[in-house]
Write an enzyme that holds these catalytic residues in place. Sequence first.
Site, short mmCIF file in Angstrom:
data_model
loop_
_atom_site.label_atom_id
_atom_site.label_comp_id
_atom_site.label_asym_id
_atom_site.label_seq_id
_atom_site.Cartn_x
_atom_site.Cartn_y
_atom_site.Cartn_z
N LYS A 149 -10.35 -4.88 11.56
CA LYS A 149 -9.26 -4.38 12.41
C LYS A 149 -9.21 -5.14 13.75
CE LYS A 149 -7.38 -1.31 9.70
NZ LYS A 149 -6.06 -1.61 9.09
N TYR B 50 -15.02 -2.55 8.19
CA TYR B 50 -13.62 -2.12 8.34
C TYR B 50 -13.16 -2.34 9.79
CZ TYR B 50 -9.77 1.31 8.71
OH TYR B 50 -8.58 1.95 8.95
N GLY C 87 0.84 -1.21 0.00
CA GLY C 87 0.00 0.00 0.00
C GLY C 87 0.87 1.25 0.00
N GLY D 231 -0.53 4.75 -1.10
CA GLY D 231 -1.73 5.28 -0.44
C GLY D 231 -1.39 6.48 0.43
N1 SER Z 1 -9.22 7.19 8.98
C1 SER Z 1 -9.86 5.91 8.91
C2 SER Z 1 -11.20 6.01 8.30
O1 SER Z 1 -11.79 7.06 8.38
C3 SER Z 1 -9.97 5.33 10.30
O2 SER Z 1 -8.96 4.42 10.51
O3 SER Z 1 -11.69 5.05 7.80
#
Ligand code: SER
Length: 317
Positions: free
Chosen positions: A145, A141, A8, A11
């Site tokens: 994590k 997401y 990545g 990014g």
């Molecule tokens: N900055 C990230 C997001 O907004 C949070 O880990 O998805």
Amino acid sequence: MTRILVTGAFGQIGTELTQALRSRYGAENVVASGRHLPGDDTVAGPVEKVDVTDSEAIVDTIRNYDVRVIYHLAAILSARGEQDPQSTWKINMGGLKNVLEAAREVGGCRVFWPSSIAVFGPETPADQTPQDTVMRPTTIYGITKVAGELLGDYYFHRYGVDVRGVRYPGVISSGSPPGGGTTDYAVDIFYEALRHGRYTAFVREDCVLPMVYMPDCIDAAIKLMEADLSSLNHHNGFNLAAMSFSAGQLAAEIKKHLPGFVCHYEPDERQAIADSWPRSIDDSVARREWGWQPQYDLARMTADMLDTLRERQQAGR
Ligand code: SER
């Protein structure tokens, strides 16, 4: 010299972290990898096309360059994750599992993998969120994590893979824009303020979230990776924060530099994600175990963002 692989690498965090690692350890020792490579030739140092869902490509790259340190950053962020939960699981969990397996198979690799404030959910204490607390996130997401933190711990205890990581808050940066995150407004606002003198935020004016500025974000990753293993009781998932502010407070700080700036607020579906995350973070464990010490608060970060973006505008970049 130890060889480093960054996934990545093109990014938001990867772009600036790769530069920092190259100036610290030598450009030839840092392999920048991504699913898509940038079209320009501004990257000084080795570059490899690696899709993290391709386990063989990861192992081959590690072996070809004799890599011993991996910064695994490739991931789909929170807001984009809600649009495609299947791909998010595949890339975030599949990618992490492939990297950990590769590290185990090759042996002797240290891995940095960023977790996030997204591990927390509506039942978590929202103010000064403790290191060890309820983690029941409501986004895919966040789920990747939490699962990723557990998988990292598993590989550490079961196979001795030295996996380390922090729970990043929103990351504010001038070098490369974020994409698909809930905290992206805190970056977009600077570009729009300079370009058009106005911005419409997709969160409420009183929406408070923890944030960190890129130089501190990078410093955290490198400092944790260089820390003596014996000083660490936690390994991955260190709480981390530098500042907390509302969207309205950020707009007011920008207005001090650009008096004509106007900000409007039109919360969309990302507001619900923001509402499920902490307002502020207790990062005393990171401070104690490996010396985390952020340098930027809201005022200093805002001044630096505006200066850097203005310079870039003037240089036509
Ligand atoms: N900055 C990230 C997001 O907004 C949070 O880990 O998805």
